[in-house]
Motif scaffolding. Structure first.
Motif, PDB file in Angstrom:
ATOM      1  N   ARG A 104       0.889  -1.230   0.046  1.00 30.47           N
ATOM      2  CA  ARG A 104      -0.031  -0.032  -0.118  1.00 30.47           C
ATOM      3  C   ARG A 104       0.783   1.277   0.137  1.00 30.47           C
ATOM      4  N   ALA A 105       1.953   1.470   0.851  1.00 32.89           N
ATOM      5  CA  ALA A 105       2.924   2.276   0.870  1.00 32.89           C
ATOM      6  C   ALA A 105       3.264   2.753  -0.523  1.00 32.89           C
ATOM      7  N   ALA A 106       3.741   1.619  -1.475  1.00 38.23           N
ATOM      8  CA  ALA A 106       4.266   1.983  -2.737  1.00 38.23           C
ATOM      9  C   ALA A 106       3.111   2.434  -3.805  1.00 38.23           C
ATOM     10  N   GLU A 107       1.904   2.000  -3.410  1.00 34.66           N
ATOM     11  CA  GLU A 107       0.859   2.594  -4.344  1.00 34.66           C
ATOM     12  C   GLU A 107       0.503   3.996  -4.341  1.00 34.66           C
ATOM     13  N   VAL A 108       0.270   4.615  -5.288  1.00 37.16           N
ATOM     14  CA  VAL A 108      -0.293   5.982  -5.335  1.00 37.16           C
ATOM     15  C   VAL A 108      -1.506   6.489  -6.040  1.00 37.16           C
ATOM     16  N   HIS A 109      -2.039   7.329  -5.778  1.00 36.61           N
ATOM     17  CA  HIS A 109      -3.305   7.714  -6.396  1.00 36.61           C
ATOM     18  C   HIS A 109      -3.050   8.397  -7.759  1.00 36.61           C
ATOM     19  N   ILE A 110      -3.607   8.046  -8.744  1.00 37.24           N
ATOM     20  CA  ILE A 110      -3.650   8.501 -10.040  1.00 37.24           C
ATOM     21  C   ILE A 110      -4.873   8.681 -10.752  1.00 37.24           C
ATOM     22  N   VAL A 111      -5.164   9.660 -11.588  1.00 42.76           N
ATOM     23  CA  VAL A 111      -6.395   9.961 -12.272  1.00 42.76           C
ATOM     24  C   VAL A 111      -5.783  10.159 -13.740  1.00 42.76           C
ATOM     25  N   VAL A 112      -6.873  10.587 -14.833  1.00 47.25           N
ATOM     26  CA  VAL A 112      -6.243  10.707 -16.033  1.00 47.25           C
ATOM     27  C   VAL A 112      -7.086  12.141 -16.320  1.00 47.25           C
ATOM     28  N   ASP A 113      -6.206  12.908 -17.144  1.00 44.12           N
ATOM     29  CA  ASP A 113      -6.812  14.246 -17.641  1.00 44.12           C
ATOM     30  C   ASP A 113      -7.736  13.998 -18.517  1.00 44.12           C
ATOM     31  N   GLY A 114      -8.645  15.240 -18.645  1.00 50.11           N
ATOM     32  CA  GLY A 114      -9.982  15.152 -19.506  1.00 50.11           C
ATOM     33  C   GLY A 114      -9.574  14.904 -21.041  1.00 50.11           C
TER      34      GLY A 114
END
Length: 206
Positions: A104-114
């Motif tokens: 979990r510590a290695a994972e990060v939050h990512i989203v995509v641009d429009g």
């Protein structure tokens, strides 16, 4: 029977009542002594019988002690096995917790641009690789494509105030429709990777 005959002969030789009375007392004492000795001898066990009784008692004592020792050993074995199982289960839980924590510590939050979303791209999982590529920091993003894509991708890092603190080098990627891959993005060594609150995937079709 011979003893009785001998006594009768002895009485026949006696001439006076006094002699007969004296001899009768002596004979009575002897008879009583013999009877008492017979009772004592009859009531006592022979040496062989005593040894046999002692052997029997000793064997029974050994059997009792062996049974007790066996019971104690079985109890200790059961308790030891149970304790070992509990320790193993505890270690397994700790190890699993540590592994999950690191994951979990290695994972990060990512989203995509429009713009990337309009091109059919989606990403919800990324993993940091700090200092894993020489002097570069890196991020691997799991990117899914709902349609065929070919173009340039890069990732930007934003802090808690939504300010950009770094971006990756642009790379060319091609994904088929309904495809998914882990894509590698490198950042400058000065990028404060741990300060990034959100990563955003940008895409430009070629």
């Amino acid at each position: 029977m011979p003893r009785a005959v001998s006594l009768c002969r002895t009485f026949s030789r006696m001439r006076t009542p006094r002699e007969m009375n004296k001899h009768l007392k002596w004979t009575t004492r002897c008879a009583l002594s013999v009877l008492a000795l017979s009772l004592i001898v009859g009531g006592c066990k022979s040496r062989e019988e005593q040894l046999e009784a002692e052997r029997t008692q000793g064997a029974k004592l050994v059997e009792d002690q062996a049974a007790k020792a066996k019971g104690i050993g079985q109890a200790l074995q059961n308790d030891g096995q149970k304790a070992a199982e509990e320790v193993a289960a505890g270690v397994g839980k700790v190890f699993s917790g540590v592994t999950q924590g690191l994951d979990r510590a290695a994972e990060v939050h990512i989203v995509v641009d429009g713009g990337a979303e309009k091109l059919g791209l989606k990403s919800e999982r990324a993993v940091l690789e700090v200092g894993s590529s020489g002097s570069k920091n890196a991020l691997k993003a799991y990117v899914l494509a709902s349609q065929k894509f070919k173009g340039t991708l890069h990732v930007r890092g934003l802090d808690a105030h939504n300010r950009e603190v770094g971006r990756s080098a642009k790379v060319e990627y091609a994904l088929d429709a309904d495809d998914a891959q882990y894509l590698h993005f490198e950042f400058d060594a000065a990028t404060p990777m741990t300060r990034v609150a959100k990563w955003v995937l940008w895409a430009t079709a070629s």
